[in-house]
Design a protein around this motif. Sequence first.
Motif, PDB file in Angstrom:
ATOM      1  N   PRO A   1       0.575   8.165  13.050  1.00  0.00           N
ATOM      2  CA  PRO A   1       1.623   8.278  12.023  1.00  0.00           C
ATOM      3  C   PRO A   1       2.396   9.583  12.071  1.00  0.00           C
ATOM      4  CG  PRO A   1      -0.560   7.882  11.044  1.00  0.00           C
ATOM      5  CD  PRO A   1      -0.774   8.278  12.476  1.00  0.00           C
TER       6      PRO A   1
ATOM      7  N   HIS B   1       3.756   4.598  12.685  1.00  0.00           N
ATOM      8  CA  HIS B   1       3.879   4.541  11.220  1.00  0.00           C
ATOM      9  C   HIS B   1       4.725   5.750  10.832  1.00  0.00           C
ATOM     10  CE1 HIS B   1       1.939   4.147   7.063  1.00  0.00           C
ATOM     11  NE2 HIS B   1       2.525   5.334   7.014  1.00  0.00           N
TER      12      HIS B   1
ATOM     13  N   ASN C   1      -3.299   3.989  15.487  1.00  0.00           N
ATOM     14  CA  ASN C   1      -2.005   4.263  14.858  1.00  0.00           C
ATOM     15  C   ASN C   1      -1.745   5.773  14.850  1.00  0.00           C
ATOM     16  OD1 ASN C   1       0.304   3.799  13.229  1.00  0.00           O
ATOM     17  ND2 ASN C   1      -0.891   4.214  11.378  1.00  0.00           N
TER      18      ASN C   1
ATOM     19  N   HIS D   1      -8.709  -0.584   7.916  1.00  0.00           N
ATOM     20  CA  HIS D   1      -7.795   0.444   8.428  1.00  0.00           C
ATOM     21  C   HIS D   1      -8.303   1.797   7.940  1.00  0.00           C
ATOM     22  CE1 HIS D   1      -3.471   2.326   8.234  1.00  0.00           C
ATOM     23  NE2 HIS D   1      -4.246   2.904   9.132  1.00  0.00           N
TER      24      HIS D   1
ATOM     25  N   HIS E   1       7.555   7.978   8.439  1.00  0.00           N
ATOM     26  CA  HIS E   1       8.177   8.229   7.135  1.00  0.00           C
ATOM     27  C   HIS E   1       9.597   8.730   7.353  1.00  0.00           C
ATOM     28  CE1 HIS E   1       5.018   7.337   4.182  1.00  0.00           C
ATOM     29  NE2 HIS E   1       4.243   7.405   5.266  1.00  0.00           N
TER      30      HIS E   1
ATOM     31  N   GLU F   1      -4.029  10.695  10.811  1.00  0.00           N
ATOM     32  CA  GLU F   1      -2.983  11.131   9.868  1.00  0.00           C
ATOM     33  C   GLU F   1      -2.332  12.436  10.353  1.00  0.00           C
ATOM     34  OE1 GLU F   1      -4.351  12.233   5.996  1.00  0.00           O
ATOM     35  OE2 GLU F   1      -2.396  11.900   5.066  1.00  0.00           O
TER      36      GLU F   1
ATOM     37  N   SER G   1      -6.279   5.419  12.158  1.00  0.00           N
ATOM     38  CA  SER G   1      -5.056   6.223  12.069  1.00  0.00           C
ATOM     39  C   SER G   1      -5.389   7.701  12.076  1.00  0.00           C
ATOM     40  CB  SER G   1      -4.311   5.931  10.763  1.00  0.00           C
ATOM     41  OG  SER G   1      -3.627   4.724  10.859  1.00  0.00           O
TER      42      SER G   1
ATOM     43  N   PHE H   1      -8.629   6.039   8.185  1.00  0.00           N
ATOM     44  CA  PHE H   1      -7.816   7.167   8.657  1.00  0.00           C
ATOM     45  C   PHE H   1      -8.480   8.490   8.362  1.00  0.00           C
ATOM     46  CE2 PHE H   1      -5.899   9.253   4.897  1.00  0.00           C
ATOM     47  CZ  PHE H   1      -6.245   8.363   3.894  1.00  0.00           C
TER      48      PHE H   1
ATOM     49  N   THR I   1       3.360  11.267   9.393  1.00  0.00           N
ATOM     50  CA  THR I   1       3.058  11.238   7.959  1.00  0.00           C
ATOM     51  C   THR I   1       4.113  11.930   7.105  1.00  0.00           C
ATOM     52  OG1 THR I   1       0.749  11.219   8.574  1.00  0.00           O
ATOM     53  CG2 THR I   1       1.236  11.870   6.305  1.00  0.00           C
TER      54      THR I   1
ATOM     55  N   ARG J   1       0.844  -1.211   0.000  1.00  0.00           N
ATOM     56  CA  ARG J   1       0.000   0.000   0.000  1.00  0.00           C
ATOM     57  C   ARG J   1       0.876   1.257   0.000  1.00  0.00           C
ATOM     58  NH1 ARG J   1      -0.927   4.618   2.626  1.00  0.00           N
ATOM     59  NH2 ARG J   1      -0.745   3.599   4.664  1.00  0.00           N
ATOM     60  N   ASP J   2       1.475   1.610   1.118  1.00  0.00           N
ATOM     61  CA  ASP J   2       2.293   2.839   1.142  1.00  0.00           C
ATOM     62  C   ASP J   2       3.515   2.672   0.231  1.00  0.00           C
ATOM     63  OD1 ASP J   2       2.361   5.422   2.042  1.00  0.00           O
ATOM     64  OD2 ASP J   2       2.650   4.948   4.142  1.00  0.00           O
TER      65      ASP J   2
HETATM   66  O1  KIV Z   1       1.573   8.267   6.380  1.00  0.00           O
HETATM   67  C1  KIV Z   1       0.388   8.160   6.754  1.00  0.00           C
HETATM   68  O2  KIV Z   1      -0.144   8.945   7.523  1.00  0.00           O
HETATM   69  C2  KIV Z   1      -0.373   7.038   6.208  1.00  0.00           C
HETATM   70  C3  KIV Z   1      -1.709   6.798   6.818  1.00  0.00           C
HETATM   71  C4  KIV Z   1      -2.760   6.673   5.784  1.00  0.00           C
HETATM   72  C5  KIV Z   1      -1.657   5.636   7.748  1.00  0.00           C
HETATM   73  O3  KIV Z   1       0.097   6.319   5.361  1.00  0.00           O
END
Ligand code: KIV
Length: 513
Positions: A168, A201, A166, A96, A203, A140, A138, A98, A170, A12-13
């Motif tokens: 994140p 979660h 969750n 899931h 990045h 976000e 989530s 968000f 982001t 997905r991501d």
């Molecule tokens: O980075 C993010 O916030 C996401 C969410 C949709 C979980 O990928």
Amino acid sequence: MSRIKIFDTTLRDGEQSPGCSMNLKEKIEVARCLERLRVDVIEAGFAISSPGDFESVSTIARTVKDCTVASLARATVKDIDCAWEAVKMAADPRIHLFIATSPLHMEYKLRMTPEQVLERTAAMTAHAKKYCANIEFSAEDATRSDIDFLCRVVEVAIRNGATVVNLPDTVGYTTPDEMRSLISTVIARVPGSDRVEFSVHCHNDLGMAVANSLAGVMGGAQQIECTINGLGERAGNTSLEEAVMAMRTRPDIYGEDTTRIDTTQIARASRTVYSIIGQSAPLNKPIVGRNAFLHESGIHQHGVLANKRTYEILTPEAVGIRVSNLVLGKHSGRHAFADHLQAMGYELTEEELNRVFEEFKALCDKKKDISDRDIEAIITHSTTAAEQEEGGYQLDWFAVQTTNFTTATSTVSLKKGEEKFQAVSLGDGPIDAAFQAIDSIVAPVPHTFEVFRIDSTSEGKDTMGDVRIKLQAEGRTFSGHGLSTDIFEASIVAYLQALNRLNAWVERQKSAQ
Ligand code: KIV
Ligand code: ZN
């Protein structure tokens, strides 16, 4: 420390980032790798985003047996209904959902007030809960949200049925200290936190995704969201192999057997994903880069010879990299070959083994020593070759003429059933010329090259050329793979395979109308 669940979002991501798109077969191959790795949750896609995504999420939901399968959904009825339709056949389905909670995202992206976000969270979590017991919520951009508001949103999500929360990072903005404190603060302040699992979660925009995830664990998170090779939006997501091996290597901090991951599957999963997206690991990538276990400097080599632990904190074997001096060659029989494949972790059917052995023997005529990397390339290639589109074009023969003072020319002869077609073309080099000759025979729909990559399977000048091509057409990706000691041949075969897939898809669309 309690057990940490590994939630993989490569499909997905990871897959939604540029240059990483995969077709259905490739996604299923990745899902199989994830199952072998024993991740706890596979986020198989974002079901509403396209019919292709819906199909892959539902196929993976029906295929995978030993992991939870999740689909992402925005906090809308349509998204949630679609996500449920896609995952409902899974042995353990999860929705899931968000919604963004930071002032920036609420005002400029959602155009919603904080009160509206709270109401939507309550209504949509409750809606998802009508379908599915396992609901992940989530928030976000949690790391740039107001902490009081974030706690209110999380409380509402838990009250309406979320089982996993969750938080994140982001945009990859937070730091380890902040992440640890965010998770522990929300857990301490929100009533009902003890009834749910918390998740991180992260990045990697500032290169801190793994560190932030591990800090989240120290703050009380019981789930890490990550991807194979750290694929993902922009600079990527937390890399599964790095986060898992950090916890495995430091039981003094994270506890023994904190995850259920079979780490010996890591190298294979990493190579599979890289090869599907037509990339390879940077040489110095932790855990899976080619240099990750090499000791070049004299001082280091001396230390390692005296005692490996002087410079080695984890072993290549722990992540499934076999260190073997055994090289196969033309005198290796079918039995020795089959045993070798088994030791490499491959379980092939009789038919697959026959195909791979045939390719291996053909290669032995061209190359003296065959390494594990050659064998892996043969296995992947023989699988993709077996998936040739029925009735497509096949290479009959080709000839290239190239010098450094004239324009390159290629002649290509293709077969389709009993028919043969020949064309000759000039080009900016022999491969361009060959591809133009092929285009004049096949007349494909307009397409662009998303990936065209030539790798070598081993060191030495008798290496094989491992060619990956991904074509973009009609909003889809069509991939091709070629393998040969001749890079022209490998390129032509890869291009033809991608074109045959593109053509077959166009034909299917026409007949469906
Ligand atoms: O980075 C993010 O916030 C996401 C969410 C949709 C979980 O990928
Ligand atoms: Zn993300």
